[in-house]
Enzyme design. Sequence first.
Site, mmCIF file in Angstrom:
data_model
loop_
_atom_site.group_PDB
_atom_site.id
_atom_site.type_symbol
_atom_site.label_atom_id
_atom_site.label_comp_id
_atom_site.label_asym_id
_atom_site.label_seq_id
_atom_site.Cartn_x
_atom_site.Cartn_y
_atom_site.Cartn_z
ATOM 1 N N TRP A 129 0.816 -1.225 0.000
ATOM 2 C CA TRP A 129 0.000 0.000 0.000
ATOM 3 C C TRP A 129 0.843 1.266 0.000
ATOM 4 O O TRP A 129 0.320 2.351 -0.200
ATOM 5 C CB TRP A 129 -0.881 0.018 1.270
ATOM 6 C CG TRP A 129 -0.074 -0.319 2.480
ATOM 7 C CD1 TRP A 129 0.060 -1.566 3.042
ATOM 8 C CD2 TRP A 129 0.798 0.541 3.214
ATOM 9 N NE1 TRP A 129 0.968 -1.517 4.080
ATOM 10 C CE2 TRP A 129 1.433 -0.233 4.210
ATOM 11 C CE3 TRP A 129 1.108 1.899 3.138
ATOM 12 C CZ2 TRP A 129 2.358 0.294 5.110
ATOM 13 C CZ3 TRP A 129 2.030 2.430 4.030
ATOM 14 C CH2 TRP A 129 2.643 1.627 4.994
ATOM 15 N N ASN A 130 2.159 1.178 0.258
ATOM 16 C CA ASN A 130 2.888 2.428 0.555
ATOM 17 C C ASN A 130 3.087 3.328 -0.666
ATOM 18 O O ASN A 130 3.150 4.542 -0.530
ATOM 19 C CB ASN A 130 4.201 2.155 1.294
ATOM 20 C CG ASN A 130 5.175 1.329 0.498
ATOM 21 O OD1 ASN A 130 4.787 0.637 -0.426
ATOM 22 N ND2 ASN A 130 6.441 1.398 0.855
ATOM 23 N N HIS A 154 -3.662 -6.482 -4.694
ATOM 24 C CA HIS A 154 -3.119 -5.312 -4.001
ATOM 25 C C HIS A 154 -3.323 -5.486 -2.494
ATOM 26 O O HIS A 154 -4.073 -6.364 -2.048
ATOM 27 C CB HIS A 154 -3.826 -4.040 -4.503
ATOM 28 C CG HIS A 154 -2.882 -2.872 -4.631
ATOM 29 N ND1 HIS A 154 -1.812 -2.699 -3.780
ATOM 30 C CD2 HIS A 154 -2.842 -1.814 -5.486
ATOM 31 C CE1 HIS A 154 -1.152 -1.599 -4.116
ATOM 32 N NE2 HIS A 154 -1.745 -1.041 -5.161
ATOM 33 N N ALA A 155 -2.655 -4.606 -1.716
ATOM 34 C CA ALA A 155 -2.841 -4.649 -0.266
ATOM 35 C C ALA A 155 -4.304 -4.359 0.055
ATOM 36 O O ALA A 155 -4.960 -3.561 -0.628
ATOM 37 C CB ALA A 155 -1.935 -3.615 0.404
ATOM 38 N N SER A 156 -4.805 -4.989 1.117
ATOM 39 C CA SER A 156 -6.254 -4.943 1.348
ATOM 40 C C SER A 156 -6.756 -3.569 1.804
ATOM 41 O O SER A 156 -7.959 -3.344 1.808
ATOM 42 C CB SER A 156 -6.674 -6.030 2.329
ATOM 43 O OG SER A 156 -5.790 -6.085 3.391
ATOM 44 N N SER A 206 6.710 -7.116 2.737
ATOM 45 C CA SER A 206 7.575 -7.429 3.874
ATOM 46 C C SER A 206 8.299 -8.761 3.673
ATOM 47 O O SER A 206 7.927 -9.577 2.819
ATOM 48 C CB SER A 206 6.719 -7.493 5.136
ATOM 49 O OG SER A 206 5.763 -8.521 4.979
ATOM 50 N N GLU A 227 10.767 -8.103 -3.919
ATOM 51 C CA GLU A 227 11.233 -6.756 -3.517
ATOM 52 C C GLU A 227 10.763 -6.562 -2.081
ATOM 53 O O GLU A 227 9.601 -6.225 -1.849
ATOM 54 C CB GLU A 227 10.604 -5.687 -4.425
ATOM 55 C CG GLU A 227 11.020 -5.763 -5.875
ATOM 56 C CD GLU A 227 12.412 -5.201 -6.117
ATOM 57 O OE1 GLU A 227 13.027 -4.683 -5.169
ATOM 58 O OE2 GLU A 227 12.889 -5.296 -7.245
ATOM 59 N N CYS A 261 10.426 1.672 1.422
ATOM 60 C CA CYS A 261 11.452 0.643 1.586
ATOM 61 C C CYS A 261 12.833 1.281 1.533
ATOM 62 O O CYS A 261 13.736 0.854 2.229
ATOM 63 C CB CYS A 261 11.297 -0.419 0.510
ATOM 64 S SG CYS A 261 11.252 0.261 -1.148
ATOM 65 N N GLU A 355 13.307 -3.540 10.669
ATOM 66 C CA GLU A 355 12.924 -2.419 9.807
ATOM 67 C C GLU A 355 11.935 -1.551 10.597
ATOM 68 O O GLU A 355 10.972 -2.073 11.167
ATOM 69 C CB GLU A 355 12.247 -2.941 8.535
ATOM 70 C CG GLU A 355 11.818 -1.828 7.612
ATOM 71 C CD GLU A 355 11.144 -2.332 6.333
ATOM 72 O OE1 GLU A 355 10.507 -3.402 6.354
ATOM 73 O OE2 GLU A 355 11.262 -1.643 5.305
HETATM 74 P P1 NAP Z 1 3.048 -6.686 3.673
HETATM 75 O O1 NAP Z 1 2.276 -6.744 4.917
HETATM 76 O O2 NAP Z 1 4.038 -7.740 3.402
HETATM 77 O O3 NAP Z 1 1.986 -6.608 2.491
HETATM 78 C C1 NAP Z 1 2.375 -6.541 1.146
HETATM 79 C C2 NAP Z 1 1.426 -7.363 0.324
HETATM 80 O O4 NAP Z 1 1.619 -8.740 0.663
HETATM 81 C C3 NAP Z 1 -0.040 -7.057 0.584
HETATM 82 O O5 NAP Z 1 -0.754 -7.208 -0.624
HETATM 83 C C4 NAP Z 1 -0.429 -8.129 1.583
HETATM 84 O O6 NAP Z 1 -1.800 -8.421 1.578
HETATM 85 C C5 NAP Z 1 0.362 -9.299 1.060
HETATM 86 N N1 NAP Z 1 0.660 -10.331 2.025
HETATM 87 C C6 NAP Z 1 0.943 -10.196 3.343
HETATM 88 N N2 NAP Z 1 1.207 -11.408 3.884
HETATM 89 C C7 NAP Z 1 1.074 -12.318 2.892
HETATM 90 C C8 NAP Z 1 1.203 -13.743 2.833
HETATM 91 N N3 NAP Z 1 1.550 -14.459 3.885
HETATM 92 N N4 NAP Z 1 0.981 -14.347 1.641
HETATM 93 C C9 NAP Z 1 0.640 -13.619 0.557
HETATM 94 N N5 NAP Z 1 0.491 -12.284 0.551
HETATM 95 C C10 NAP Z 1 0.721 -11.633 1.706
HETATM 96 O O7 NAP Z 1 3.839 -5.324 3.541
HETATM 97 P P2 NAP Z 1 3.285 -3.882 3.682
HETATM 98 O O8 NAP Z 1 3.136 -3.588 5.120
HETATM 99 O O9 NAP Z 1 2.101 -3.703 2.803
HETATM 100 O O10 NAP Z 1 4.465 -3.041 3.022
HETATM 101 C C11 NAP Z 1 5.571 -2.660 3.718
HETATM 102 C C12 NAP Z 1 6.747 -3.581 3.427
HETATM 103 O O11 NAP Z 1 7.005 -3.597 2.029
HETATM 104 C C13 NAP Z 1 8.004 -3.039 4.051
HETATM 105 O O12 NAP Z 1 8.753 -4.113 4.561
HETATM 106 C C14 NAP Z 1 8.706 -2.369 2.897
HETATM 107 O O13 NAP Z 1 10.085 -2.200 3.064
HETATM 108 C C15 NAP Z 1 8.376 -3.296 1.788
HETATM 109 N N6 NAP Z 1 8.538 -2.630 0.472
HETATM 110 C C16 NAP Z 1 9.579 -3.019 -0.315
HETATM 111 C C17 NAP Z 1 9.796 -2.375 -1.532
HETATM 112 C C18 NAP Z 1 10.936 -2.757 -2.418
HETATM 113 O O14 NAP Z 1 10.959 -2.326 -3.570
HETATM 114 N N7 NAP Z 1 11.897 -3.548 -1.971
HETATM 115 C C19 NAP Z 1 8.929 -1.362 -1.929
HETATM 116 C C20 NAP Z 1 7.865 -0.999 -1.095
HETATM 117 C C21 NAP Z 1 7.681 -1.662 0.107
HETATM 118 P P3 NAP Z 1 -2.785 -7.829 2.708
HETATM 119 O O15 NAP Z 1 -2.783 -6.365 2.569
HETATM 120 O O16 NAP Z 1 -4.070 -8.461 2.371
HETATM 121 O O17 NAP Z 1 -2.216 -8.265 4.034
#
Ligand code: NAP
Length: 450
Positions: A129-130, A154-156, A206, A227, A261, A355
């Site tokens: 979502w960020n 997408h994120a929920s 994450s 990523e 990130c 993080e």
């Molecule tokens: P997140 O909780 O991991 O969610 C990201 C996506 O993954 C959402 O669509 C989420 O769905 C889904 N998800 C979560 N757990 C899952 C699982 N067990 N199986 C399948 N899908 C799953 O991360 P966030 O809080 O949205 O984003 C922040 C993280 O993203 C940070 O760690 C940040 O550093 C990282 N990030 C990395 C980059 C990069 O380019 N490296 C860029 C941006 C962000 P739901 O919303 O339904 O939970």
Amino acid sequence: MLFKSINPFSQDVIAEYESLTISELNKKLRLSEAAFKNWKKTSFQQRADKMRKLAEVLRANKEKLGLLITNEMGKIISESIAEVEKSASNCDYYADYAEEMLKDQYYDTAFKSMSVYDPMGAVFAVMPWNYPFWQVLRYAAPTIMAGNVTLLKHASNVIGCAKAIENAFLEAGFPEGVFQQISIEISQVESVIASHIVQGITLTGSEGAGSSVAGLAGKHIKKSVMELGGSDAFIVLNDANLEKAAEVAAHSRMLNAGQACICAKRFIVIEKVADEFVSLFSKNIQSLKQGNPLEQGIQLGPLARLDLADTLANQLEKSLQQGAKLVLGGAHDNCNFQPTLIDFVSVDSIAFQEETFGPLATVIRAKDENDSVVIANNHRYGLAAAIWTENRENAYKLARKIEAGNVFVNSLVLSDSRIPFGGIKKSGYGRELGTVGIREFMNMKSIVIE
Ligand code: NAP
């Protein structure tokens, strides 16, 4: 299941969305398969025309789309609009260069031999979502220009953004099924990965989500790109321009309310200049105006969700118990987290090890240059880093020693369509953007003709 979009500033529920049933999801997978059969046969020119049109649609609606971003995840409105513009530029970039990037390659052998790039099918994307537009267009523009089709989970909390992106693709004239958003629960993710039409998986999010989805991709033998999180080092050496470094430090840490990130997260400063740097850094942070993200002049909005604010507060509290010194901020009210600075952070404290996804700046004091590199590399993540020094030759040597996918010298770390982007270690694998990004989900097929 019901997904709710909650405005992080007001805490109002702004929309609710039902998750797809199994039969609705299967219908979308079949549509994806049918769309791929035709889309892969289109020319680069045909794809580029639509991709440029998509850029136009995004630009024409940037205010409306920016408002949607701010309402769903809370970033300040100027950053939301800039995100839509950057997403549009990425569409133009791949419209211009995809054909050149994917042209046949010939080899100097006894027979005629070459490699060609064939699209693979559907790419399934799990996105955060960020940056709800940028993260999606960052992978979708090259994927679709290459002749693949895509399904987005997408994120929920940003389903409204996902639907708006899908509508923009349709308005730009892309055939149905080329880009589809699917509102699914995490328990439905495996069935999508297992589908024969899905040949590539890309996840931005994450480490936990990455580990789970990468595991499923491995189980079903599908190519994947991850990523993931980061805890970027921002190294300040004795000969740095401290004023400039402190100004960019505040910007880098507080951008998107600290929820990027590639936000600088660990400020590793040589002892000799640490007091002066912390004083300048603190002044810059203090001058930031926090408040309603829709108001002009506000520089810091709320965090995207209440649970994120609680997690950050917890990390802060534990780090203070572990000996860090609070310089500034520290309190939070619902999603509004004061910009916070802590100093004398040790390498075994939570703020260093984990993080921190919010406006919390962490200063670690290093003995000398070598120590700063050791501290920077002493981490599970390896996404990006910044080095601040007036000695550019030395900066290059140090950059080569840093364990990260991107290193910037005397500059804010940013992603750019032309430059490959990605991480190492627990920050993931594979690359997005540039030429390497568009080739990730292609079958590089070698052909040899006697
Ligand atoms: P997140 O909780 O991991 O969610 C990201 C996506 O993954 C959402 O669509 C989420 O769905 C889904 N998800 C979560 N757990 C899952 C699982 N067990 N199986 C399948 N899908 C799953 O991360 P966030 O809080 O949205 O984003 C922040 C993280 O993203 C940070 O760690 C940040 O550093 C990282 N990030 C990395 C980059 C990069 O380019 N490296 C860029 C941006 C962000 P739901 O919303 O339904 O939970």
